[in-house]
Design a protein around this motif. Sequence first.
Motif, short mmCIF file in Angstrom:
data_model
loop_
_atom_site.label_atom_id
_atom_site.label_comp_id
_atom_site.label_asym_id
_atom_site.label_seq_id
_atom_site.Cartn_x
_atom_site.Cartn_y
_atom_site.Cartn_z
N ASP A 29 0.82 -1.22 0.00
CA ASP A 29 0.00 0.00 0.00
C ASP A 29 0.85 1.26 0.00
OD1 ASP A 29 -2.59 -1.17 0.02
OD2 ASP A 29 -2.36 -1.65 2.15
N VAL A 30 2.16 1.12 0.23
CA VAL A 30 3.06 2.27 0.22
C VAL A 30 4.22 1.98 -0.73
CG1 VAL A 30 2.46 2.93 2.58
CG2 VAL A 30 4.43 1.44 2.18
N ARG A 31 5.02 2.99 -0.99
CA ARG A 31 6.21 2.81 -1.84
C ARG A 31 7.45 3.00 -0.97
NH1 ARG A 31 6.51 7.02 -4.96
NH2 ARG A 31 4.65 8.12 -4.24
N PHE A 32 7.99 1.87 -0.48
CA PHE A 32 9.17 1.93 0.38
C PHE A 32 10.38 2.40 -0.42
CE2 PHE A 32 7.29 -1.35 3.42
CZ PHE A 32 7.07 -0.41 4.41
N ALA A 33 11.19 3.26 0.20
CA ALA A 33 12.42 3.75 -0.42
C ALA A 33 13.54 3.69 0.61
CB ALA A 33 12.23 5.18 -0.90
N VAL A 34 14.63 3.01 0.28
CA VAL A 34 15.77 2.89 1.18
C VAL A 34 16.59 4.18 1.09
CG1 VAL A 34 17.89 1.63 1.69
CG2 VAL A 34 15.84 0.39 0.95
N MET A 35 16.75 4.87 2.24
CA MET A 35 17.41 6.17 2.24
C MET A 35 18.38 6.35 3.41
SD MET A 35 14.45 8.82 1.00
CE MET A 35 13.65 8.62 -0.60
N GLY A 36 19.24 5.40 3.61
CA GLY A 36 20.38 5.58 4.52
C GLY A 36 20.05 5.87 5.96
N SER A 37 20.70 6.88 6.51
CA SER A 37 20.63 7.20 7.93
C SER A 37 19.39 8.01 8.27
CB SER A 37 21.87 7.99 8.36
OG SER A 37 21.86 9.27 7.73
N ASP A 38 19.19 8.25 9.58
CA ASP A 38 18.07 9.10 10.02
C ASP A 38 18.17 10.49 9.40
OD1 ASP A 38 16.45 7.74 12.40
OD2 ASP A 38 18.55 7.18 12.64
N ALA A 39 19.38 11.04 9.38
CA ALA A 39 19.57 12.37 8.81
C ALA A 39 19.23 12.38 7.32
CB ALA A 39 21.01 12.84 9.03
N ASP A 40 19.61 11.31 6.62
CA ASP A 40 19.28 11.20 5.19
C ASP A 40 17.77 11.18 4.98
OD1 ASP A 40 21.97 11.06 4.51
OD2 ASP A 40 22.02 8.87 4.67
N ARG A 41 17.09 10.43 5.81
CA ARG A 41 15.63 10.31 5.67
C ARG A 41 14.94 11.62 6.05
NH1 ARG A 41 17.16 5.43 7.83
NH2 ARG A 41 16.35 5.80 9.91
N PHE A 42 15.48 12.32 7.04
CA PHE A 42 14.90 13.61 7.42
C PHE A 42 15.06 14.62 6.28
CE2 PHE A 42 15.04 17.81 9.49
CZ PHE A 42 13.82 17.78 10.17
N ARG A 43 16.22 14.62 5.66
CA ARG A 43 16.44 15.53 4.52
C ARG A 43 15.52 15.19 3.36
NH1 ARG A 43 21.97 15.41 6.37
NH2 ARG A 43 22.36 13.49 5.20
N ALA A 44 15.33 13.89 3.11
CA ALA A 44 14.43 13.47 2.03
C ALA A 44 13.00 13.92 2.30
CB ALA A 44 14.49 11.95 1.85
N LEU A 45 12.61 13.83 3.55
CA LEU A 45 11.26 14.25 3.94
C LEU A 45 11.13 15.77 3.80
CD1 LEU A 45 8.71 12.83 4.95
CD2 LEU A 45 9.50 13.20 7.29
N SER A 46 12.14 16.49 4.25
CA SER A 46 12.12 17.96 4.16
C SER A 46 12.05 18.44 2.72
CB SER A 46 13.37 18.55 4.83
OG SER A 46 13.44 18.17 6.19
N ALA A 47 12.73 17.72 1.82
CA ALA A 47 12.78 18.12 0.41
C ALA A 47 11.58 17.64 -0.39
CB ALA A 47 14.07 17.59 -0.21
N GLY A 48 10.70 16.86 0.24
CA GLY A 48 9.53 16.36 -0.47
C GLY A 48 9.80 15.13 -1.31
N ILE A 49 11.00 14.56 -1.17
CA ILE A 49 11.31 13.33 -1.90
C ILE A 49 10.54 12.16 -1.32
CG2 ILE A 49 13.19 11.72 -2.47
CD1 ILE A 49 15.10 14.12 -2.34
N ALA A 50 10.29 12.21 -0.01
CA ALA A 50 9.48 11.20 0.67
C ALA A 50 8.31 11.89 1.35
CB ALA A 50 10.31 10.45 1.70
N ASP A 51 7.22 11.15 1.51
CA ASP A 51 6.04 11.67 2.20
C ASP A 51 6.02 11.29 3.67
OD1 ASP A 51 4.64 12.70 -0.26
OD2 ASP A 51 4.70 10.57 -0.78
N ALA A 52 6.69 10.19 3.97
CA ALA A 52 6.76 9.69 5.35
C ALA A 52 8.11 9.03 5.55
CB ALA A 52 5.63 8.69 5.61
N ALA A 53 8.54 8.93 6.79
CA ALA A 53 9.82 8.30 7.07
C ALA A 53 9.87 7.86 8.52
CB ALA A 53 10.97 9.27 6.79
#
Length: 342
Positions: A168-192
């Motif tokens: 039901d979701v699109r999982f994306a592997v994005m490294g460390s917590d900081a990497d995932r936070f940046r991805a979320l901030s940039a709109g690359i991910a919707d949730a993390a």
Amino acid sequence: MLPRSVQCLNMTALAAVFSILACFPAPAQEAKGKPDQSKPWRDGVVEAKSDAGFVFMADKGGFAGKEGLDLNMVQFKGDALALRGMLAGELESYEGNPGAPLLAASRGADIKIIGCYWPVLTNAIFVRQGISSVADLKGKAFAISSPGALPDLFARVVLQANGLTESDVRFAVMGSDADRFRALSAGIADAAVISTEFAPLAEKQGIKLLVHPHDAAPNYLRFCIYTSSAVLKQRHDDVVRFLAAEMKALRYALANRDKVLDVTRQVTDIKPDDPRPGYIFDEVTKYSAIDPTMPIPLEKLGWLQDLLVKTGNLSAKIDVKTIVDDGPRQQALAQVGTEGGK
């Protein structure tokens, strides 16, 4: 830096954890030398972040040295990678989530749990504004770390509890917590799935904490300490010393907020005005998230194993007692005493 034999492993697929089982090098031998020489001890940890003051206190606070150990703490992007290092004989121990060890043990890996000091999870689900419930995550990009690691499994726990599946979701592997936070901030991910330490920074980035682990997964263990039966046999006394150093360090850390923050900044280069180290210390205190006596909760390990079966990560369960050795912990606890504990 780990040798090429470890570097060449497939670092993206959890299945690679098991590929090294057929090619173990000779287990680590007990360090020899004069009685007054510190013995080397290599301990794998997840890449340092705002809780580093707790994780690194045994080293930076001098507690391991007082036990006669020359502690070298080796950082990894994820705990599954630290597991590989230990199985390859490059570490005497490592600290991480029990998910990957349970999977590896089910395939015959030599793993022993010798203590669990962080029994409460501190990873939460953060989302972008406009998402108000887990149901809203359907069809969204969801950032995790490597498959089978803690963020991945926690995400599945929450989805399953709310009637959703991984499809039901699109999982994306994005490294460390900081990497995932940046991805979320940039709109690359919707949730993390990210450490709760990012809560003080979230609002300014248009991000909010949607699901807190204390409510969603109270049985989810964060950190246990692992070694092998080979190390236990060859360096039993050093295992006890290492656990004693950890117990003393954690007791000291819980009673010394400023020192914990100092060590965190030393290890991570986090600036003095960054609110994250203070936030995570206060959260640990609020939820009693660290227990310096390091009990090994078999019921929580059983719960996690059942979860791994439900998510399809594990095909056959094992008796979790077979991968637990509580003897060294009990010896260490008798050595340091119970005063000043949790």
